[in-house]
Scaffold this motif. Structure first.
Motif, PDB file in Angstrom:
ATOM      1  N   UNK A 222       0.924  -1.231  -0.018  1.00  0.00           N
ATOM      2  CA  UNK A 222      -0.022   0.033   0.006  1.00  0.00           C
ATOM      3  C   UNK A 222       1.009   1.276  -0.182  1.00  0.00           C
ATOM      4  N   UNK A 223       0.477   2.425  -0.811  1.00  0.00           N
ATOM      5  CA  UNK A 223       1.126   3.386  -0.780  1.00  0.00           C
ATOM      6  C   UNK A 223       1.135   4.232   0.447  1.00  0.00           C
ATOM      7  N   UNK A 224       0.100   4.351   1.123  1.00  0.00           N
ATOM      8  CA  UNK A 224       0.008   5.026   2.503  1.00  0.00           C
ATOM      9  C   UNK A 224       1.145   4.404   3.207  1.00  0.00           C
ATOM     10  N   UNK A 225       1.247   3.136   3.521  1.00  0.00           N
ATOM     11  CA  UNK A 225       2.117   2.516   4.179  1.00  0.00           C
ATOM     12  C   UNK A 225       3.526   2.674   4.080  1.00  0.00           C
ATOM     13  N   UNK A 226       4.014   3.166   2.660  1.00  0.00           N
ATOM     14  CA  UNK A 226       5.309   3.259   2.305  1.00  0.00           C
ATOM     15  C   UNK A 226       5.559   4.647   2.511  1.00  0.00           C
ATOM     16  N   UNK A 227       4.633   5.560   2.430  1.00  0.00           N
ATOM     17  CA  UNK A 227       4.631   6.969   2.923  1.00  0.00           C
ATOM     18  C   UNK A 227       4.961   7.102   4.463  1.00  0.00           C
ATOM     19  N   UNK A 228       4.005   6.380   4.982  1.00  0.00           N
ATOM     20  CA  UNK A 228       4.349   6.518   6.555  1.00  0.00           C
ATOM     21  C   UNK A 228       5.828   5.929   7.042  1.00  0.00           C
ATOM     22  N   UNK A 229       6.184   4.991   6.314  1.00  0.00           N
ATOM     23  CA  UNK A 229       7.452   4.176   6.758  1.00  0.00           C
ATOM     24  C   UNK A 229       8.693   5.256   6.308  1.00  0.00           C
ATOM     25  N   UNK A 230       8.385   5.791   5.095  1.00  0.00           N
ATOM     26  CA  UNK A 230       9.400   7.028   4.734  1.00  0.00           C
ATOM     27  C   UNK A 230       9.285   8.431   5.894  1.00  0.00           C
ATOM     28  N   UNK A 231       8.415   8.433   6.200  1.00  0.00           N
ATOM     29  CA  UNK A 231       8.112   9.571   7.008  1.00  0.00           C
ATOM     30  C   UNK A 231       8.835   9.387   8.398  1.00  0.00           C
ATOM     31  N   UNK A 232       8.758   8.056   8.914  1.00  0.00           N
ATOM     32  CA  UNK A 232       9.272   7.743  10.203  1.00  0.00           C
ATOM     33  C   UNK A 232      10.756   7.517  10.144  1.00  0.00           C
ATOM     34  N   UNK A 233      11.570   7.656   8.880  1.00  0.00           N
ATOM     35  CA  UNK A 233      12.843   7.708   8.739  1.00  0.00           C
ATOM     36  C   UNK A 233      13.384   6.410   8.352  1.00  0.00           C
ATOM     37  N   UNK A 234      12.498   5.527   8.023  1.00  0.00           N
ATOM     38  CA  UNK A 234      13.163   4.180   7.783  1.00  0.00           C
ATOM     39  C   UNK A 234      13.761   3.736   6.590  1.00  0.00           C
ATOM     40  N   UNK A 235      13.795   4.623   5.504  1.00  0.00           N
ATOM     41  CA  UNK A 235      14.457   4.610   4.303  1.00  0.00           C
ATOM     42  C   UNK A 235      13.871   5.762   3.461  1.00  0.00           C
ATOM     43  N   UNK A 236      14.024   5.461   1.921  1.00  0.00           N
ATOM     44  CA  UNK A 236      13.644   6.261   0.988  1.00  0.00           C
ATOM     45  C   UNK A 236      12.513   5.342   0.344  1.00  0.00           C
ATOM     46  N   UNK A 237      11.759   6.130  -0.505  1.00  0.00           N
ATOM     47  CA  UNK A 237      10.778   5.522  -1.474  1.00  0.00           C
ATOM     48  C   UNK A 237      10.724   6.034  -2.697  1.00  0.00           C
ATOM     49  N   UNK A 238       9.745   5.603  -3.511  1.00  0.00           N
ATOM     50  CA  UNK A 238       9.725   5.843  -4.863  1.00  0.00           C
ATOM     51  C   UNK A 238       8.277   5.533  -5.354  1.00  0.00           C
ATOM     52  N   UNK A 239       7.403   6.518  -5.447  1.00  0.00           N
ATOM     53  CA  UNK A 239       5.983   6.316  -5.665  1.00  0.00           C
ATOM     54  C   UNK A 239       5.483   7.073  -7.028  1.00  0.00           C
ATOM     55  N   UNK A 240       4.136   6.998  -7.427  1.00  0.00           N
ATOM     56  CA  UNK A 240       3.632   7.929  -8.207  1.00  0.00           C
ATOM     57  C   UNK A 240       3.636   9.716  -7.644  1.00  0.00           C
ATOM     58  N   UNK A 241       3.932  10.513  -8.526  1.00  0.00           N
ATOM     59  CA  UNK A 241       3.746  11.706  -8.123  1.00  0.00           C
ATOM     60  C   UNK A 241       2.326  12.012  -7.679  1.00  0.00           C
ATOM     61  N   UNK A 242       1.448  11.304  -8.303  1.00  0.00           N
ATOM     62  CA  UNK A 242      -0.098  11.604  -8.003  1.00  0.00           C
ATOM     63  C   UNK A 242      -0.385  11.355  -6.571  1.00  0.00           C
ATOM     64  N   UNK A 243       0.301  10.110  -5.925  1.00  0.00           N
ATOM     65  CA  UNK A 243       0.065   9.938  -4.667  1.00  0.00           C
ATOM     66  C   UNK A 243       0.874  10.713  -3.384  1.00  0.00           C
TER      67      UNK A 243
END
Length: 297
Positions: A222-243
């Motif tokens: 899930x995109x939201x889970x990836x965003x939350x994990x990156x916000x928490x400083x667990x790493x970097x991500x790569x998703x659609x700009x739309x999201x």
């Protein structure tokens, strides 16, 4: 005519579920009545539409060949019934990959229902692989996907442009960099979508040449889970700009500049080549055409 529409309904419901009892339940019939309708259809023409494997029914080679014709015939009969009864609302079964489903499809459905009140629209959200399979199996009328697909039974229509974006938390060491190098990309812990998703497909293509050197720390569906994990400083991500628009606007995430990598992609519509285009489906495709120039931003 030596067969009935009810027999076709039983045949198609059984083809989808591979189980006569579930097909009967779907059609509000008793199991014996559904089984009898199917056996009568086969007996009338001296054919075998299913191979019986224990309690499971699998389409025979002939059943697979006849299924698209039966799907179209039943769809046209339903469209005729609606026209004769004056019911112009119709129904539509949509499938969408996660980014499209969560950020594009829902507002479009709201607009569609406003234009055509009473239309029954359902939305199934899954990754590209799952949507492709369900459209190919006639379980969905149209798929709205992020990935690339090559399937002999499906027609692909180019819809609109999109682009992936590498991102991080605002306090990440790379957040203030004017440009992130390939070497720096390989030094990061990555939080990405799962294999089989369109986003993962484009990510791997964009990272060609350095992909094996990347540290894939987490794979999430899930995109939201990836965003939350990156916000928490667990790493970097790569998703659609739309999201990522809202997160960038409020500053909880920041984009990282990776100009040496091509993250552009095309969002597509997929339909079964043998699918009957009802008036409702044609209306939806028209709406998609109207939204094709919105741009991903």
């Amino acid at each position: 005519m030596r067969f009935t529409l009810r027999q076709l309904q039983v045949f198609l419901a059984t083809a989808r579920d591979e189980n006569i009892s579930r097909a009967a339940q779907q059609l509000s019939m008793s199991q014996s009545a559904a089984s009898g309708a199917l056996k009568e259809l086969e007996h009338q023409f001296g054919v075998q539409l299913f191979d019986r494997v224990g309690k499971r029914l699998q389409l025979s080679e002939l059943g697979r060949e006849l299924r698209p014709q039966a799907e179209n015939l039943l769809a046209q009969a339903e469209a005729l019934e609606q026209a004769m009864s004056g019911d112009t609302a119709g129904s539509l079964r949509l499938g969408a990959t996660l980014t499209v489903g969560n950020y594009l499809a829902v507002p479009m459905i709201a607009e569609f229902r406003e234009r055509y009140p009473g239309t029954d629209v359902s939305l199934h959200v899954a990754n590209t692989r799952a949507i492709v399979n369900r459209v190919a199996d006639f379980e969905l009328d149209v798929g709205m996907i992020e990935g690339e697909v090559s399937h002999r039974s499906l027609e692909t229509l180019r819809w609109r442009d999109d682009e992936l974006q590498v991102f991080a938390a605002p306090d990440h060491p790379l957040a203030q960099r004017a440009r992130v190098t390939d070497r720096q990309l390989q030094q990061q812990a990555w939080i990405v979508r799962e294999p089989g998703s369109g986003t993962r497909q484009v990510f791997e293509r964009a990272m060609a040449g350095i992909l094996t050197g990347l540290d894939i720390s987490m794979e999430l569906q899930h995109t939201e889970a990836i965003k939350r994990a990156v916000e928490a400083g667990l790493g970097v991500g790569c998703l659609s700009r739309i999201s990522l628009r809202e997160a960038f606007a409020r500053g909880s995430l920041v984009p990282l500049a990776v100009p040496q990598r091509d993250f552009r992609r095309q969002l597509n519509l997929i339909l079964h080549r043998d699918k009957f285009h009802s008036e409702t489906l044609r209306r939806w495709l028209q709406l998609c055409s109207e939204h094709s120039d919105d741009g991903a931003g």
